[in-house]
Design an enzyme around this catalytic site. Sequence first.
Site, PDB file in Angstrom:
ATOM      1  N   ASP A 145     -47.813  88.271 -26.221  1.00 53.88           N
ATOM      2  CA  ASP A 145     -47.900  88.865 -27.562  1.00 53.88           C
ATOM      3  C   ASP A 145     -46.593  89.578 -27.855  1.00 53.88           C
ATOM      4  O   ASP A 145     -45.938  90.094 -26.934  1.00 53.88           O
ATOM      5  CB  ASP A 145     -49.070  89.856 -27.635  1.00 53.88           C
ATOM      6  N   ARG A 200     -58.711  81.275 -46.045  1.00 57.76           N
ATOM      7  CA  ARG A 200     -57.849  80.963 -44.885  1.00 57.76           C
ATOM      8  C   ARG A 200     -56.487  80.467 -45.368  1.00 57.76           C
ATOM      9  O   ARG A 200     -55.467  80.735 -44.739  1.00 57.76           O
ATOM     10  CB  ARG A 200     -58.519  79.909 -43.998  1.00 57.76           C
ATOM     11  N   HIS A 287     -62.089  72.794 -41.524  1.00 60.57           N
ATOM     12  CA  HIS A 287     -62.637  74.098 -41.138  1.00 60.57           C
ATOM     13  C   HIS A 287     -62.675  74.937 -42.412  1.00 60.57           C
ATOM     14  O   HIS A 287     -61.895  75.857 -42.593  1.00 60.57           O
ATOM     15  CB  HIS A 287     -61.722  74.734 -40.087  1.00 60.57           C
TER      16      HIS A 287
HETATM   17  N1  NAD Z   1     -59.782  78.093 -35.789  1.00 62.45           N
HETATM   18  C1  NAD Z   1     -60.764  78.959 -35.804  1.00 62.45           C
HETATM   19  O1  NAD Z   1     -61.932  78.598 -35.786  1.00 62.45           O
HETATM   20  C2  NAD Z   1     -60.463  80.431 -35.804  1.00 62.45           C
HETATM   21  C3  NAD Z   1     -61.437  81.364 -35.440  1.00 62.45           C
HETATM   22  C4  NAD Z   1     -61.106  82.714 -35.410  1.00 62.45           C
HETATM   23  C5  NAD Z   1     -59.825  83.123 -35.744  1.00 62.45           C
HETATM   24  N2  NAD Z   1     -58.906  82.209 -36.106  1.00 62.45           N
HETATM   25  C6  NAD Z   1     -57.527  82.590 -36.426  1.00 62.45           C
HETATM   26  O2  NAD Z   1     -56.896  83.004 -35.222  1.00 62.45           O
HETATM   27  C7  NAD Z   1     -55.835  83.902 -35.539  1.00 62.45           C
HETATM   28  C8  NAD Z   1     -55.936  85.149 -34.659  1.00 62.45           C
HETATM   29  O3  NAD Z   1     -57.091  85.877 -34.961  1.00 62.45           O
HETATM   30  P1  NAD Z   1     -57.351  87.286 -34.225  1.00 62.45           P
HETATM   31  O4  NAD Z   1     -58.664  87.760 -34.699  1.00 62.45           O
HETATM   32  O5  NAD Z   1     -57.086  87.167 -32.784  1.00 62.45           O
HETATM   33  O6  NAD Z   1     -56.205  88.165 -34.877  1.00 62.45           O
HETATM   34  P2  NAD Z   1     -55.562  89.518 -34.262  1.00 62.45           P
HETATM   35  O7  NAD Z   1     -54.842  90.178 -35.384  1.00 62.45           O
HETATM   36  O8  NAD Z   1     -56.591  90.267 -33.536  1.00 62.45           O
HETATM   37  O9  NAD Z   1     -54.509  88.977 -33.204  1.00 62.45           O
HETATM   38  C9  NAD Z   1     -53.373  88.259 -33.548  1.00 62.45           C
HETATM   39  C10 NAD Z   1     -52.317  88.611 -32.512  1.00 62.45           C
HETATM   40  O10 NAD Z   1     -51.193  87.747 -32.702  1.00 62.45           O
HETATM   41  C11 NAD Z   1     -50.059  88.505 -32.325  1.00 62.45           C
HETATM   42  N3  NAD Z   1     -48.831  87.871 -32.803  1.00 62.45           N
HETATM   43  C12 NAD Z   1     -48.333  87.824 -34.051  1.00 62.45           C
HETATM   44  N4  NAD Z   1     -47.182  87.128 -34.053  1.00 62.45           N
HETATM   45  C13 NAD Z   1     -46.944  86.725 -32.787  1.00 62.45           C
HETATM   46  C14 NAD Z   1     -45.923  85.971 -32.160  1.00 62.45           C
HETATM   47  N5  NAD Z   1     -44.900  85.482 -32.847  1.00 62.45           N
HETATM   48  N6  NAD Z   1     -45.994  85.757 -30.840  1.00 62.45           N
HETATM   49  C15 NAD Z   1     -47.038  86.260 -30.117  1.00 62.45           C
HETATM   50  N7  NAD Z   1     -48.040  86.988 -30.670  1.00 62.45           N
HETATM   51  C16 NAD Z   1     -48.001  87.217 -31.986  1.00 62.45           C
HETATM   52  C17 NAD Z   1     -50.319  89.863 -32.937  1.00 62.45           C
HETATM   53  O11 NAD Z   1     -49.492  90.863 -32.374  1.00 62.45           O
HETATM   54  C18 NAD Z   1     -51.800  90.043 -32.634  1.00 62.45           C
HETATM   55  O12 NAD Z   1     -51.989  90.734 -31.422  1.00 62.45           O
HETATM   56  C19 NAD Z   1     -55.958  84.165 -37.036  1.00 62.45           C
HETATM   57  O13 NAD Z   1     -55.048  83.342 -37.745  1.00 62.45           O
HETATM   58  C20 NAD Z   1     -57.382  83.770 -37.350  1.00 62.45           C
HETATM   59  O14 NAD Z   1     -57.562  83.408 -38.703  1.00 62.45           O
HETATM   60  C21 NAD Z   1     -59.198  80.869 -36.146  1.00 62.45           C
HETATM   61  O1  LMR Z   2     -63.017  82.741 -41.077  1.00 66.03           O
HETATM   62  C1  LMR Z   2     -61.960  83.102 -40.582  1.00 66.03           C
HETATM   63  O2  LMR Z   2     -61.040  83.568 -41.249  1.00 66.03           O
HETATM   64  C2  LMR Z   2     -61.770  83.037 -39.090  1.00 66.03           C
HETATM   65  C3  LMR Z   2     -62.250  81.756 -38.496  1.00 66.03           C
HETATM   66  O3  LMR Z   2     -61.680  80.641 -39.092  1.00 66.03           O
HETATM   67  C4  LMR Z   2     -63.739  81.654 -38.493  1.00 66.03           C
HETATM   68  O4  LMR Z   2     -64.271  80.649 -38.938  1.00 66.03           O
HETATM   69  O5  LMR Z   2     -64.378  82.603 -37.998  1.00 66.03           O
END
Ligand code: NAD
Ligand code: LMR
Length: 419
Positions: A145, A200, A287
């Site tokens: 991170d 999103r 998604h």
């Molecule tokens: N695909 C899915 O089904 C799904 C599900 C949940 C969340 N997400 C996505 O996952 C992502 C993360 O969600 P989260 O809840 O963990 O967010 P979060 O804010 O808790 O964590 C994100 C982390 O990324 C770090 N970060 C930012 N830039 C960085 C870099 N260049 N290098 C390394 N680390 C970096 C931040 O410091 C932070 O700790 C979001 O984009 C969210 O929308 C996707």
């Molecule tokens: O909904 C979001 O923004 C996060 C993730 O894609 C989810 O489905 O939980």
Amino acid sequence: MSVVSVADVERANGVLIIFAKDILTPLAADRAKELNIRIERSGSLRSAAPPAASPMPSIPLAPSRSAPAAKPSVSPGSLQLGALSGSLYRRGAPVPPQMRVGGEPNAATNDDRPRAAVIGAGHVGATTALRLAETSLFSRVVLVDIVPGLAAGLALDMWHSSGLRGFTTRIEGSTDLAALEEARYVVMTAGRPRQPGMSRTDLTGVNAEIVGGVADGIRRYAPNAVVVVVTNPLEEMTHLMAKLSGFAANKVIGMAGVLDSARFCSLIALEGVARPQDVDAIALGSHGAEMVIPLSLATANGRPIETLIAKDRLAAIVERARDSGAEVVKLLQKGSAYFSPAESAASMVAAMVKGSSPVIAACVQSGGAYGVADTRLGLPVRLDANGVKEIVTLPLRPEEQAALAEAARSIAKRISELG
Ligand SMILES: NC(=O)c1ccc[n+]([C@@H]2O[C@H](COP(=O)([O-])OP(=O)(O)OC[C@H]3O[C@@H](n4cnc5c(N)ncnc54)[C@H](O)[C@@H]3O)[C@@H](O)[C@H]2O)c1
Ligand SMILES: O=C(O)C[C@H](O)C(=O)O
């Protein structure tokens, strides 16, 4: 009374004698089966011998940390839809001898288990890293991170739990993408989550920049890795990761279908027709708004879901599954879901390490499959150690096929707008 853990089982030599009142964790029981260790319970506390070959004092009884019950196993060759079986990753690979004796972390030096890395130590990333480590399938999980100390602090905290939970995967944290070196599997979670009122797609600009930087690092330090992308918006970020890393199509996989399928199954279970693990369904398409859940394929305890739940009720459940991400965001008021997303991503990686997965949904390059636009799309696939093994053709109804084609068109348009 003690809790008998995986570590106790791994120290045993053929037979493990435990006290009558000792608690054998489900993970330890699984491990004993894998290692062919016989568990014998001694009749009385006084006459019983201590656990065999255990140099450690017994562990005082702590609050139960037992894992959920193992799911029924899938018969070989059967087509199983829906979320991955927990058993795929809960049962760790055999622990190399150098990790079994001594217990010194540095003994892992000659460990031939693969390494994994998780980028982003936020909610999803940290939980994914812990889930992966708990499998003991990896020699090392590296959490990266940009926030100084965050990944290192969380990794140390997680490692402190290794003896309690009984896992042997080292977890380390870093701010430097160079820590990805030798990672065979990388989970990309770095990026902003949405807040209430956001879509999103609103995350596209900020997260595209983050994905760009990380893709460079992965290409440089882990050129042979399989990358599982979690960062939103999912299809766009999966496309960007593939494009900027230059990795082959089978090596960049978006995680959303496992999550969306699991959400649908869990919501069906709320209707009282079956346990979540006995519902089979698959979420394809995007998604988001263009998610396609073919009801023709959905079953509960092997029975067609459409014969168990009324049509309008099913439509409402599909809608709720599609909006589940937003539902959680609205409740949390800050950030988005992470337990089920982390579980989904970790189970995909664990299935790859184990060499195969059942049919699951993942965001992949469609490449002409299902006769839809060639784009990144949620499709049924099987995974193997190298990523996507194959796209599986499932029999869809004409209207389901049409919905999938529409999803592909919309995603292709959004991706073309990325420039
Ligand atoms: N695909 C899915 O089904 C799904 C599900 C949940 C969340 N997400 C996505 O996952 C992502 C993360 O969600 P989260 O809840 O963990 O967010 P979060 O804010 O808790 O964590 C994100 C982390 O990324 C770090 N970060 C930012 N830039 C960085 C870099 N260049 N290098 C390394 N680390 C970096 C931040 O410091 C932070 O700790 C979001 O984009 C969210 O929308 C996707
Ligand atoms: O909904 C979001 O923004 C996060 C993730 O894609 C989810 O489905 O939980």
